[in-house]
Design an enzyme around this catalytic site. Structure first.
Site, PDB file in Angstrom:
ATOM      1  N   CYS A  41       0.848  -1.200   0.000  1.00 18.61           N
ATOM      2  CA  CYS A  41       0.000   0.000   0.000  1.00 18.61           C
ATOM      3  C   CYS A  41       0.881   1.246   0.000  1.00 18.61           C
ATOM      4  O   CYS A  41       0.590   2.237  -0.675  1.00 18.61           O
ATOM      5  CB  CYS A  41      -0.892   0.031   1.235  1.00 18.61           C
ATOM      6  SG  CYS A  41      -1.848  -1.465   1.489  1.00 18.61           S
ATOM      7  N   ARG A  94     -12.850  -0.460  -2.526  1.00 14.90           N
ATOM      8  CA  ARG A  94     -11.587   0.271  -2.730  1.00 14.90           C
ATOM      9  C   ARG A  94     -10.392  -0.644  -2.410  1.00 14.90           C
ATOM     10  O   ARG A  94      -9.423  -0.720  -3.156  1.00 14.90           O
ATOM     11  CB  ARG A  94     -11.587   1.523  -1.856  1.00 14.90           C
ATOM     12  CG  ARG A  94     -10.408   2.454  -1.997  1.00 14.90           C
ATOM     13  CD  ARG A  94     -10.191   2.957  -3.397  1.00 14.90           C
ATOM     14  NE  ARG A  94      -9.233   2.118  -4.126  1.00 14.90           N
ATOM     15  CZ  ARG A  94      -9.078   2.127  -5.445  1.00 14.90           C
ATOM     16  NH1 ARG A  94      -9.786   2.935  -6.203  1.00 14.90           N
ATOM     17  NH2 ARG A  94      -8.213   1.340  -6.033  1.00 14.90           N
ATOM     18  N   CYS A 119      -7.576  -2.066  -4.874  1.00 16.06           N
ATOM     19  CA  CYS A 119      -6.154  -1.803  -4.613  1.00 16.06           C
ATOM     20  C   CYS A 119      -5.376  -3.123  -4.644  1.00 16.06           C
ATOM     21  O   CYS A 119      -4.300  -3.197  -5.217  1.00 16.06           O
ATOM     22  CB  CYS A 119      -5.963  -1.137  -3.253  1.00 16.06           C
ATOM     23  SG  CYS A 119      -6.199   0.648  -3.279  1.00 16.06           S
TER      24      CYS A 119
END
Lengths: 271, 105
Positions: free
Chosen positions: A180, A228, A232
């Site tokens: 991330c 989301r 991702c």
């Protein structure tokens, strides 16, 4: 005669002349995008999802023919106002940390008697196949609009989820060696014209985390925080993020810590 | 039956300002589904707004209008408490009509 040098010199001249224009153009583009967003915000189609979510919330459904009005979202059974502002949090009855969507699934299963597999069957809509979860999440989130996010981080399991989320956020993996943090660890980064928030910076996190769920114009639907994260993970080419999995909620707990005290603007509106 | 529209109508000076959100797929007829088959066109074709028995707006729409369209317009002659009725008909003959009460500025 250094004839061959001439084109290079000309090129430098051209570059020098165009550079200020490019910068100005970029600023104009940024301004135009802001203007476009403002225009869109006046008619956020997420309103339609909120309305449908409210209907779903109040209508008796499932084998038990019950509505969701007695759902406990953390502030007691049936308390809607401000409940979203204090999620994710630990729930004693399920003995786990839950986010909005996983809690909604719990309520659909316990109150309405819907089969767990059925309750999570269609979390993300597609054209012609609307998702009840997206509508319900929009409705509940909208009930905390304008309030400050205050996700608790006290219970042992909440702290554990935070540590797991922190590990997941920083740990690079997968064929692209991505984490991330690869996209969300620095200020001022973007993919094409989409700015990437630095999620460990409260300034960015408070503005971004609080706008999900959001209507995505490019997808013609409200998308949730679970979506989301799912997206991702797909973009990083990591293994699929399961809907309402422990890992997804851990990441939300991690992000919420930095987003806390940001004003909730959900359901938001995004490109 | 399509989902209801969201209509906000309020006074802005001497005019009525109306904002409408419609729930519609607005398929262009150019998109393909997962199996490669064309998704048939399905879009709102006519929009009519009436107030006190008079048509104040009439529009012909096509496939270039976005999914879940938003429309914003003003008209003269309305007063708070009066009703505005908005209706649409799509290319499959489906229709929807909703009304809203004009609120004070």
């Amino acid at each position: 005669m250094p004839f061959h040098r001439l084109p290079a010199a000309v090129l430098v001249g051209v570059l020098a002349a165009t550079l200020p224009c490019i910068c100005a153009a970029q600023q104009d583009t940024q301004k135009e995008i802001e203007r476009y967003r403002q225009l869109l915000a006046e008619g956020n189609p997420a309103d339609l999802f909120e309305a449908r979510g409210e209907e779903l919330w109040k209508t008796p459904r499932g084998p038990k023919k019950a509505s969701l009005e007695q759902c406990d979202l953390g502030l007691g059974a049936g308390v809607l106002k401000g409940a979203f502002a204090q999620l994710p949090r630990y729930f004693a009855d399920t003995d786990r940390v839950q986010d909005l969507e996983s809690r909604l699934v719990t309520c659909r299963v316990t109150l309405q008697g819907i089969d767990p597999a059925e309750a999570t069957r269609n979390p993300f809509s597609a054209p012609g196949r609307p998702s009840d979860m997206e509508a319900l999440a929009s409705f509940v989130a909208g009930q905390s609009r304008g309030m400050k996010l205050a996700a608790p981080l006290r219970h042992e399991k909440e702290l554990e989820a935070f540590r797991v989320g922190e590990q997941l956020f920083y740990r690079r993996a997968g064929p692209h060696d991505f984490a991330c943090v690869s996209c969300h660890g620095e200020n001022g980064k973007r993919i094409r014209l989409q700015e990437l928030p630095k999620l460990t910076d409260p300034h960015d996190a408070q503005k971004i985390f609080t706008t999900w769920p959001a209507y995505r114009v490019s997808q013609g639907s409200v998308r949730t925080m679970q979506h989301r994260l799912y997206d991702c993970y797909w973009q990083m080419r990591h293994p699929q993020m399961d809907y309402t999995s422990e890992a997804s909620i851990a990441l939300e707990v991690f992000m919420a810590k930095y987003a806390n005290s940001g004003e909730i603007q959900a359901p938001g509106l995004k490109r | 039956m399509a989902d209801p529209m969201r209509i906000r109508a309020s006074m802005a000076g001497d005019k009525v300002e109306v904002r409408v959100l419609m729930s519609h797929e607005m398929e262009t007829g150019l998109r393909k589904d997962a199996s490669g088959a064309l998704v048939p066109a399905h879009f709102i074709q006519n929009v009519t707004v009436t107030h006190a028995g008079k048509t104040v707006l009439s529009a012909q729409w096509g496939t270039s209008i976005s999914k879940n369209p938003f429309m914003h317009f003003r008209f003269k002659g309305g007063k708070p408490g009066e009703k505005v009725t908005i209706s649409w008909v799509d290319n499959k003959g489906e229709r929807r009509s909703d009304e809203a009460v004009i609120s004070g500025g």
